[in-house]
Design an enzyme around this catalytic site. Structure first.
Site, short mmCIF file in Angstrom:
data_model
loop_
_atom_site.label_atom_id
_atom_site.label_comp_id
_atom_site.label_asym_id
_atom_site.label_seq_id
_atom_site.Cartn_x
_atom_site.Cartn_y
_atom_site.Cartn_z
N ASP A 122 -21.83 -50.38 -0.19
CA ASP A 122 -22.58 -50.84 -1.27
C ASP A 122 -21.75 -52.05 -2.00
OD1 ASP A 122 -23.26 -51.97 -3.69
OD2 ASP A 122 -23.26 -49.82 -5.01
N GLU A 134 -27.35 -53.40 -0.24
CA GLU A 134 -27.89 -53.44 -1.82
C GLU A 134 -27.60 -54.91 -1.83
OE1 GLU A 134 -27.05 -49.95 -4.81
OE2 GLU A 134 -27.29 -52.08 -6.28
N THR A 146 -29.60 -36.63 -10.48
CA THR A 146 -29.62 -36.34 -11.53
C THR A 146 -30.84 -34.53 -11.81
OG1 THR A 146 -29.09 -38.57 -12.32
CG2 THR A 146 -30.69 -37.41 -14.23
N GLY A 152 -29.03 -42.14 -13.27
CA GLY A 152 -28.25 -40.81 -14.64
C GLY A 152 -29.43 -39.87 -15.34
N SER A 181 -34.44 -39.97 -10.68
CA SER A 181 -34.85 -39.39 -11.51
C SER A 181 -36.33 -39.05 -12.28
CB SER A 181 -33.81 -38.47 -11.99
OG SER A 181 -32.50 -37.92 -10.21
N ASP A 220 -23.93 -41.67 0.47
CA ASP A 220 -24.44 -42.75 -0.26
C ASP A 220 -23.68 -43.38 -1.12
OD1 ASP A 220 -26.40 -43.57 -2.48
OD2 ASP A 220 -25.74 -41.25 -4.01
N HIS A 221 -23.87 -44.94 -1.21
CA HIS A 221 -23.10 -45.52 -1.86
C HIS A 221 -21.50 -45.79 -2.13
CE1 HIS A 221 -25.17 -46.56 -5.04
NE2 HIS A 221 -25.91 -45.29 -5.55
P1 13P Z 1 -30.61 -40.50 -10.16
O1 13P Z 1 -29.20 -40.52 -11.23
O2 13P Z 1 -32.31 -41.22 -11.18
O3 13P Z 1 -30.83 -39.45 -9.57
O4 13P Z 1 -30.31 -41.46 -8.89
C1 13P Z 1 -29.56 -40.80 -7.51
C2 13P Z 1 -29.04 -42.12 -6.89
O5 13P Z 1 -30.15 -42.83 -7.05
C3 13P Z 1 -28.69 -42.04 -5.59
O6 13P Z 1 -28.12 -43.18 -5.17
O1 G3H Z 2 -25.76 -42.45 -7.63
C1 G3H Z 2 -25.11 -41.75 -7.47
C2 G3H Z 2 -25.31 -40.18 -7.08
O2 G3H Z 2 -25.70 -39.80 -8.52
C3 G3H Z 2 -24.02 -39.81 -7.24
O3 G3H Z 2 -23.23 -39.49 -8.09
O4 G3H Z 2 -21.05 -40.03 -7.93
O5 G3H Z 2 -21.45 -38.59 -9.39
O6 G3H Z 2 -21.84 -37.69 -6.92
P1 G3H Z 2 -21.64 -39.08 -7.49
ZN ZN Z 3 -27.70 -44.59 -6.55
#
Ligand code: 13P
Ligand code: G3H
Ligand code: ZN
Length: 306
Positions: A103, A133, A255, A180, A212, A81-82
């Site tokens: 990203d 993205e 979240t 968030g 979320s 992720d990211h």
């Molecule tokens: P939320 O903070 O809405 O759960 O989104 C998480 C997210 O986009 C992780 O990449």
């Molecule tokens: O989009 C981000 C995710 O919620 C992951 O968050 O980098 O704090 O693990 P984090």
């Molecule tokens: Zn995200």
């Protein structure tokens, strides 16, 4: 079934008109909750690990994901992720991820295209698929703090050009969501018309970050158990359902799991002052997360699809 690429799961989702959850994990209990919920709901699922999760859990966390995901009765992808750089994506691929996100949304379009293309070429060479993205979400991104006003919603023309030049497999779009628990002053506005315009020119699966729901009932329980939280608000279920009909195939959720875990731990600690067996504290938290994951799989429409 076991591990498959992100694209295998998401292409079927876009074609079938349902969404698949990419749930963030940071430890054993979260991973168990996600996989058990997916198996019970007969849903494909993506395990999402951020760079922060990798720092927290190390390679052992990836092994947990490979073991539980690889042994699951439903299709599972392990997704970065990211990812913030080419090196980060390559590290994830070497660890066994089947999907990575590069990203570069904070960079200019030329840099975003060039870096995404570099990741795509290397990832595809070893059978891994790639999310990119374009546009910028409001809320807290890893690299920058972006206020809602500074968020740049994804432009359909740029998105089409970006996908054809970069070769990415699925695309995260900015349509009004943010990361968030505080997504707006009231119900966040989701730009459905923009999403439909993007989907009209892109056959690839689209990705909703910051999806979320931040359920009021959980926020109230969090507060009742002593937690402090301001005006938390998430994405309305109806907006998620509609977005799925409009081309969203991957729905990111972190979240809601954080909230479920922490709320249940607070409740157990507050009601059982003598308890100090971690299994009796983290077990109920795992059950709570499992319930939240299963509920979302039904909203996304992925339940029963595996
Ligand atoms: P939320 O903070 O809405 O759960 O989104 C998480 C997210 O986009 C992780 O990449
Ligand atoms: O989009 C981000 C995710 O919620 C992951 O968050 O980098 O704090 O693990 P984090
Ligand atoms: Zn995200």
């Amino acid at each position: 079934m076991g591990l498959v690429t992100g694209l295998e799961i998401l292409a079927a989702a876009r074609a079938g008109g349902y969404g698949v959850g990419a749930f963030n994990t940071n430890d054993l209990e979260i991973t168990q909750a996600i996989i058990e919920a997916a198996e019970e709901a007969r849903s494909p699922v993506m395990l999402a690990l951020s760079e922060g999760a990798l720092k927290f859990g190390g390679p052992a966390l990836v092994e947990i994901c490979k073991y539980l995901g690889g042994g699951a009765k439903v299709p599972v992808a392990i997704h970065l992720d990211h990812g913030s750089s080419f090196a980060s994506c390559m590290r994830a691929i070497r660890l066994g991820f089947t999907s990575v996100m590069i990203d570069m949304s904070h960079a200019d379009e030329a840099t975003n295209v060039a870096e995404t293309k570099r990741v795509v070429e290397a990832a595809h060479a070893v059978g891994v698929t790639v999310e990119a993205e374009i546009g910028r979400l409001g809320g807290i991104e890893e690299h920058v703090n972006v206020s809602a006003e500074d968020a740049t919603l994804t432009n359909p023309v740029e998105a089409e050009r970006f996908m054809s030049e970069s070769g990415a497999d699925y695309l995260a779009v900015a349509i009004g969501t943010s990361h968030g628990a505080f997504k707006g002053k009231g119900r966040p506005f989701i730009d459905h018309a923009r999403l439909r315009a993007i989907a009209a020119v892109l056959p690839q699966p689209l990705v909703m970050h910051g999806a979320s729901g931040v359920p009021t009932a959980l926020v109230e329980r969090f507060r009742a158990a002593g937690g402090v939280m301001g005006d938390a608000i998430g994405i309305h279920e109806d907006d998620v359902r509609q977005a799925v009909t409009e081309g969203i195939a991957k729905i990111n959720t972190d979240t809601d799991l954080r909230l479920a875990l922490t709320t249940r731990v607070r409740e157990v600690l507050a009601s059982k002052l003598e308890e100090f067996d971690p299994r009796k504290i983290l077990g109920p938290a795992r059950d709570e997360m499992k319930r939240v994951v299963a509920e979302r799989m039904h909203v996304f429409g992925s339940a029963g699809k595996a």
